[in-house]
Design a protein around this motif. Sequence first.
Motif, PDB file in Angstrom:
ATOM      1  N   TRP A 172       0.742  -1.096  -0.009  1.00  0.00           N
ATOM      2  CA  TRP A 172      -0.108  -0.143  -0.241  1.00  0.00           C
ATOM      3  C   TRP A 172       0.756   1.350   0.121  1.00  0.00           C
ATOM      4  CZ3 TRP A 172      -4.816  -1.627  -1.180  1.00  0.00           C
ATOM      5  CH2 TRP A 172      -5.051  -2.729  -0.490  1.00  0.00           C
ATOM      6  N   LEU A 173       2.118   1.273   0.760  1.00  0.00           N
ATOM      7  CA  LEU A 173       2.830   2.224   0.668  1.00  0.00           C
ATOM      8  C   LEU A 173       3.436   2.504  -0.694  1.00  0.00           C
ATOM      9  CD1 LEU A 173       4.450   1.999   3.960  1.00  0.00           C
ATOM     10  CD2 LEU A 173       3.364   4.003   3.301  1.00  0.00           C
ATOM     11  N   ASP A 174       3.745   1.308  -1.346  1.00  0.00           N
ATOM     12  CA  ASP A 174       4.583   1.414  -2.745  1.00  0.00           C
ATOM     13  C   ASP A 174       3.546   2.059  -3.744  1.00  0.00           C
ATOM     14  OD1 ASP A 174       6.522   0.224  -1.583  1.00  0.00           O
ATOM     15  OD2 ASP A 174       6.087  -1.690  -2.531  1.00  0.00           O
ATOM     16  N   ALA A 175       2.163   1.992  -3.437  1.00  0.00           N
ATOM     17  CA  ALA A 175       1.248   2.530  -4.089  1.00  0.00           C
ATOM     18  C   ALA A 175       1.101   3.928  -4.004  1.00  0.00           C
ATOM     19  CB  ALA A 175      -0.183   1.891  -4.089  1.00  0.00           C
ATOM     20  N   ARG A 176       1.529   4.633  -2.953  1.00  0.00           N
ATOM     21  CA  ARG A 176       1.498   5.885  -2.714  1.00  0.00           C
ATOM     22  C   ARG A 176       2.939   6.616  -2.771  1.00  0.00           C
ATOM     23  NH1 ARG A 176       2.684  10.330   0.782  1.00  0.00           N
ATOM     24  NH2 ARG A 176       4.634   8.991   0.709  1.00  0.00           N
ATOM     25  N   ARG A 177       3.945   5.866  -3.135  1.00  0.00           N
ATOM     26  CA  ARG A 177       5.354   6.036  -3.122  1.00  0.00           C
ATOM     27  C   ARG A 177       5.627   7.342  -4.022  1.00  0.00           C
ATOM     28  NH1 ARG A 177       9.794   3.412  -4.530  1.00  0.00           N
ATOM     29  NH2 ARG A 177       8.453   1.694  -5.610  1.00  0.00           N
ATOM     30  N   PRO A 178       6.518   8.309  -3.915  1.00  0.00           N
ATOM     31  CA  PRO A 178       6.841   9.121  -4.858  1.00  0.00           C
ATOM     32  C   PRO A 178       7.646   8.534  -5.694  1.00  0.00           C
ATOM     33  CG  PRO A 178       7.869   9.770  -2.775  1.00  0.00           C
ATOM     34  CD  PRO A 178       7.069   8.509  -2.517  1.00  0.00           C
ATOM     35  N   GLY A 179       8.079   9.212  -6.845  1.00  0.00           N
ATOM     36  CA  GLY A 179       9.017   8.845  -7.933  1.00  0.00           C
ATOM     37  C   GLY A 179       8.555   7.493  -8.837  1.00  0.00           C
ATOM     38  N   THR A 180       7.488   7.241  -8.708  1.00  0.00           N
ATOM     39  CA  THR A 180       7.211   5.893  -9.461  1.00  0.00           C
ATOM     40  C   THR A 180       6.717   6.307 -10.944  1.00  0.00           C
ATOM     41  OG1 THR A 180       4.676   6.304  -8.786  1.00  0.00           O
ATOM     42  CG2 THR A 180       6.313   4.679  -7.613  1.00  0.00           C
ATOM     43  N   SER A 181       6.265   7.670 -11.366  1.00  0.00           N
ATOM     44  CA  SER A 181       6.140   7.703 -12.739  1.00  0.00           C
ATOM     45  C   SER A 181       6.591   9.250 -13.010  1.00  0.00           C
ATOM     46  CB  SER A 181       4.603   7.709 -13.082  1.00  0.00           C
ATOM     47  OG  SER A 181       3.943   8.827 -12.871  1.00  0.00           O
ATOM     48  N   LYS A 182       6.672   9.725 -14.260  1.00  0.00           N
ATOM     49  CA  LYS A 182       7.071  11.169 -14.513  1.00  0.00           C
ATOM     50  C   LYS A 182       6.023  11.864 -14.079  1.00  0.00           C
ATOM     51  CE  LYS A 182       5.119  11.250 -19.130  1.00  0.00           C
ATOM     52  NZ  LYS A 182       5.579  11.568 -20.660  1.00  0.00           N
ATOM     53  N   HIS A 183       4.604  11.471 -13.691  1.00  0.00           N
ATOM     54  CA  HIS A 183       3.427  12.225 -13.400  1.00  0.00           C
ATOM     55  C   HIS A 183       3.743  12.712 -11.944  1.00  0.00           C
ATOM     56  CE1 HIS A 183       2.044  11.795 -17.581  1.00  0.00           C
ATOM     57  NE2 HIS A 183       2.157  10.426 -17.392  1.00  0.00           N
ATOM     58  N   VAL A 184       4.450  12.103 -11.332  1.00  0.00           N
ATOM     59  CA  VAL A 184       4.566  12.693  -9.643  1.00  0.00           C
ATOM     60  C   VAL A 184       5.751  12.980  -9.408  1.00  0.00           C
ATOM     61  CG1 VAL A 184       2.534  11.100  -9.047  1.00  0.00           C
ATOM     62  CG2 VAL A 184       4.943  10.024  -9.009  1.00  0.00           C
ATOM     63  N   THR A 185       6.160  13.556  -8.244  1.00  0.00           N
ATOM     64  CA  THR A 185       7.272  14.173  -7.704  1.00  0.00           C
ATOM     65  C   THR A 185       8.128  13.246  -7.861  1.00  0.00           C
ATOM     66  OG1 THR A 185       8.363  15.048  -5.703  1.00  0.00           O
ATOM     67  CG2 THR A 185       6.637  13.606  -5.242  1.00  0.00           C
ATOM     68  N   GLN A 186       9.607  13.710  -8.277  1.00  0.00           N
ATOM     69  CA  GLN A 186      10.703  12.598  -8.429  1.00  0.00           C
ATOM     70  C   GLN A 186      11.456  12.581  -7.331  1.00  0.00           C
ATOM     71  OE1 GLN A 186      11.016  11.284 -11.441  1.00  0.00           O
ATOM     72  NE2 GLN A 186       8.770  12.188 -11.300  1.00  0.00           N
ATOM     73  N   ARG A 187      11.050  13.038  -6.022  1.00  0.00           N
ATOM     74  CA  ARG A 187      11.531  12.683  -4.699  1.00  0.00           C
ATOM     75  C   ARG A 187      11.875  11.115  -4.557  1.00  0.00           C
ATOM     76  NH1 ARG A 187      10.075  15.002   1.314  1.00  0.00           N
ATOM     77  NH2 ARG A 187      11.413  13.466   2.605  1.00  0.00           N
ATOM     78  N   GLN A 188      12.796  10.533  -4.187  1.00  0.00           N
ATOM     79  CA  GLN A 188      12.992   9.043  -4.041  1.00  0.00           C
ATOM     80  C   GLN A 188      13.040   8.534  -2.773  1.00  0.00           C
ATOM     81  OE1 GLN A 188      13.320   7.128  -7.038  1.00  0.00           O
ATOM     82  NE2 GLN A 188      13.099   8.956  -8.119  1.00  0.00           N
TER      83      GLN A 188
END
Lengths: 369, 369, 369, 369
Positions: free
Chosen positions: A44-60
């Motif tokens: 569930w955390l992975d689903a919310r995680r930043p940096g997963t596509s170019k459409h969301v924040t790139q914070r890793q």
Amino acid sequence: MSVNTTGRVFRVTTWGESHGPAIGGVVDGCPPGVPLSTADIQPWLDARRPGTSKHVTQRQESDAVEILSGVFEDDRTGGPITTGTPISLLIRNEDARSKDYAEIRDSYRPGHADWSYDAKYGVRDYRGGGRASARETAVRVAAGAIARKVLGPEVVIRAALVEMGGDPIDRSAWDWEQRTANPFWSPDAAAAARWASLLDEVRKAGSSVGAVIEVVAEGVPAGWGAPVYGKLDADLAGALMSINAVKGVEIGAGFAIARLRGEDAADEMRAGNDRAHPRFLSNHNGGILGGISSGQPVVARLAVKPTSSILIPKRSLNRAGEEIETRTKGRHDPCVGIRAVPVGEAMMACVLADHYLLHRAQTGRAGPA
Amino acid sequence: MSVNTTGRVFRVTTWGESHGPAIGGVVDGCPPGVPLSTADIQPWLDARRPGTSKHVTQRQESDAVEILSGVFEDDRTGGPITTGTPISLLIRNEDARSKDYAEIRDSYRPGHADWSYDAKYGVRDYRGGGRASARETAVRVAAGAIARKVLGPEVVIRAALVEMGGDPIDRSAWDWEQRTANPFWSPDAAAAARWASLLDEVRKAGSSVGAVIEVVAEGVPAGWGAPVYGKLDADLAGALMSINAVKGVEIGAGFAIARLRGEDAADEMRAGNDRAHPRFLSNHNGGILGGISSGQPVVARLAVKPTSSILIPKRSLNRAGEEIETRTKGRHDPCVGIRAVPVGEAMMACVLADHYLLHRAQTGRAGPA
Amino acid sequence: MSVNTTGRVFRVTTWGESHGPAIGGVVDGCPPGVPLSTADIQPWLDARRPGTSKHVTQRQESDAVEILSGVFEDDRTGGPITTGTPISLLIRNEDARSKDYAEIRDSYRPGHADWSYDAKYGVRDYRGGGRASARETAVRVAAGAIARKVLGPEVVIRAALVEMGGDPIDRSAWDWEQRTANPFWSPDAAAAARWASLLDEVRKAGSSVGAVIEVVAEGVPAGWGAPVYGKLDADLAGALMSINAVKGVEIGAGFAIARLRGEDAADEMRAGNDRAHPRFLSNHNGGILGGISSGQPVVARLAVKPTSSILIPKRSLNRAGEEIETRTKGRHDPCVGIRAVPVGEAMMACVLADHYLLHRAQTGRAGPA
Amino acid sequence: MSVNTTGRVFRVTTWGESHGPAIGGVVDGCPPGVPLSTADIQPWLDARRPGTSKHVTQRQESDAVEILSGVFEDDRTGGPITTGTPISLLIRNEDARSKDYAEIRDSYRPGHADWSYDAKYGVRDYRGGGRASARETAVRVAAGAIARKVLGPEVVIRAALVEMGGDPIDRSAWDWEQRTANPFWSPDAAAAARWASLLDEVRKAGSSVGAVIEVVAEGVPAGWGAPVYGKLDADLAGALMSINAVKGVEIGAGFAIARLRGEDAADEMRAGNDRAHPRFLSNHNGGILGGISSGQPVVARLAVKPTSSILIPKRSLNRAGEEIETRTKGRHDPCVGIRAVPVGEAMMACVLADHYLLHRAQTGRAGPA
């Protein structure tokens, strides 16, 4: 009552700032004997995680959750189960580029919490929004994963993005399978395609767009909730409105029901399989009548504003009260609504788990009389 | 935490059913030394009272409030002031025609709380909706009157009906003076005239319509609220959604903000009279940023569904689970939204008073740093 | 959280002053379907009522309780049962001779709450102690009667006076039957006889004496309570210490256990009828281990100070800060401990009912695993 | 309300088991702008730390506290100050020898929480007592250190051991300086010498002894507390009784006041330096009248039972319900009362900080009217 706690008997307290060493929370009141390991939470955390596509924040951020208390080996299975004592959750902050924020140290971003926090406290951790950062919602998602385990597999909670930047989905094309096939949680593939183009444009413009999320809980038995202030819908409204950037909450038909006639808004009832499970001919009330679940799917919608952190300069003030122009150069989400989808699910799960246990306290039953 | 209580330090607990001997409540946490007599409360109750025009229920209730505790004569003025101990409020039920409801004793009105209460408790006071009746909101209005006294005259809370039956007001015609010049709390005289015709038609048809209410609190200083779960907007959403028949809540621009670009949604800031009072160029955020008041007017909207008690027969079930047709013959409001206007104000007042005291607890101040 | 409320899910809120029109309270969270009429409550109130013997205050109060909400006719029996909604209790004040108190209007009785209330609030209802009056405990007794109904007949709660004016009972002579055969709730007839003489002397001297009360709850299953702050003994200590004039609370052996060796304090266990009901060879821990009930009788003791309202003049101050001598001429109890016996029972009942429901919330069970 | 949380507006939630990876807690509601670093907390933890003398458990724990949130650099001083957001505290478990406990995995130590936890939850982390371990109190001490900062230097909270194994101090020899000059927190050097011999004997015998602790808070202004359930003494009683192994709590003269006459128990008042600071001629009421502080020192005492973990075999049961003999071979405190002294101080500090903020909420003042 604690302002950083939600829930009555299934209680979630969170702590932590965006750029501190970690964020976390404590889940209190969880029943004992619930199988629980980080493997139940991490997806569930992975689903919310930043940096997963170019459409969301790139914070890793790996957003790896640690469970520091409240679980122990089961006598029988050897696997970890909850013990009924508080469950402490910890997520380390890893990619916190605090220098990105140095220039907003002394300025207030319009539409952001910078000014109001300073007005309240006279001090704030300005880095990444501090406590006001959407990063806090990772802990909600983790708590929501525990709430799901409490609710059991019969309660299925899913959310979808139903509108982005004013462009709604085609509800007749709703397909739950679709929502994990695109980076937007869209149940409508065509809308997802349009939104991809939209976000490309928005990102290049240094702008942002809003979104509407729909959260649906199926399998909720009739009887959860309470008649007056502790209504299921009142608690849901509070919990969903507490998500960052949310400015509106609807139950069932929401604002649209105010445009219906009484005879059209009524959800007529027919006999179901048994007396405890009537069949409803519509669900304008979103599964809640008089603050108590009716046995229909619980349906809520939330409006997420466009993030206030944009590259386009806007007029504002600095801490000295001088007029300035400001813009935010850090890594941000052009549409925070996307990553709010799992958060909406998590808050639904927490509220339902709380009312499940409250209902059990008062009636000794899990479901209807 | 009590399900019939709202608030954290300014706490309101209500009790009572529509057709019992009385309804009432307890206000706990009120500061001492606040001048308070029934004269401070009664006008607000009169505004909500049934039977005041042909457009609302013809039930006749004087709604005379009694204060049974928590006030005492002031040493200096001789007038009654709060003592800091719990204030008990009591309103007698007078015109309770229980026989009107005999036929719904064993049937569930669609869209009403009849079924869900039975599912939860296995027993219900069916007369007039029992605890689910909007009659309970009289106590909210009384508590709200006390909250206003706590907030003082600088905080001005007013609500208006901004849409009825899908017909919105002309916002450019907004005139606060108008709203008490018509029976609908409309700030737009022309809309009021249209709604009068609409309601005549609706009443004759035995139907009902919904409404949208806007609540505005002016004079709220920056700094009230909290960062995460105890957000001012989250508490407002919960409190407003807890009003009978409400299915949606918006703060500021609400769902419309989800259709704006980030640069258009931002409420830009300019220097005001002093550092603690900046000037904002718009108020899309409804006076709340990051869960904390910004110093702008706090603006909320609520969607009220058409009352489920209508004369038009609808399909439903009885308590035995048999399929029936049902209609409600009692005295009802063709648009419950009208009488919900003072209730919306009252809940706003209660939430603000609570956060005022909470802010004072944590910071020792009434306003911004 | 409300300062005039006790409990977590079975919640009791009280209101009212000694010489106002009435006192009362709201019980929230009561399970539905519990048979409840005033006949279930009145006997307990009568046991606490003033004016029943020459050894207690001669104030005449019928203490007739009214139930204003939360009950309705049972479908099957026709008798009143709880509906799960808040139960409002009201008791009128009848024999309030406020003029007795006129002379303490501006003076602080030593040992009484007069000074501290004024320091807190700057205003107080001085008549009969106002909110600080033991009259408030009538509502606790009424709430306790409801709690007993929730707990059911298997949980038997009884209290006794075990010491008065420093003169303890002979514990070897303990006979529960005796305690209703004398006006002191003494389980030891010989002690009761001595106390009668003592109180005659005390009353003539215009003085007062203290007392120690023991409260015993039998039939409490193992498993109620919680590990840390919400411990059963912690909640009991708070609830019992909240009774007027109480200055000490013990669980089990209490202070005496601090004088035992570990091997003597241990309550050894032997096999009982089944695994869920072990047999204990002693009960130094008063039925609570680690904050959770063990299945043994729950035993608590409370120390009640001599009432501060005495005829003997004492040095004090008036509201202007001037040194005075003061004495209290009203009708008072030479030993308030006597009338505190039913109150101790009531608080035990409320705390147990609350933990019973909390246990059911978390585990879904009424008793041990 | 959370069972692992204490406080109303200054709220402390703890989590963690004795042999898990860490213990910790969250302090919510702390005012902003309070200078706070680990250096403010660590000394109090060091005072409670195990392994500091031969008279306490030899478990080696550095008890180094980490602050994970809620503090940020002060604009002016550059030093860390609280931000008003939740403060997360973490203490790692280091020397957790779980194997010591393998043999109690399936047995119930008499007088310990083993049986009652199993009865409640059906599962427990048996290692070192799990959640029931006194190790949890380290977090209380850390929270108490923050509470002291909130209260400021004028409120001085100190506790002392006033009785061990039935051997009391000579109160006429009370010397606060002495209590840090011996390993027992004794204010009486002669008693400390006797206790050293006693503990040598007890330890060799594999036994344990109880103790009585007195906690004194000086500098508390008049006016903190509340009239009925949220009384200062009721909250103190709950908080102190929630400490492991405590079986009794007294305020002021406690049980001894029940042996006084009214005229002897009254704390007479004389004019002080000003109206807000009267002078009292005695303090039998322990600084609390009617649940509200009087301006005198707040005095509480707690009785700590001898630890149940002893080397002497006792009769008990195992989880299968079979009769066994059991003894505890791990490292334990022959007198847990010693290490409870800083914990008693911490709970006093937390309760006072909470009531300070509550008083400020309701009255807008820090002290008397």
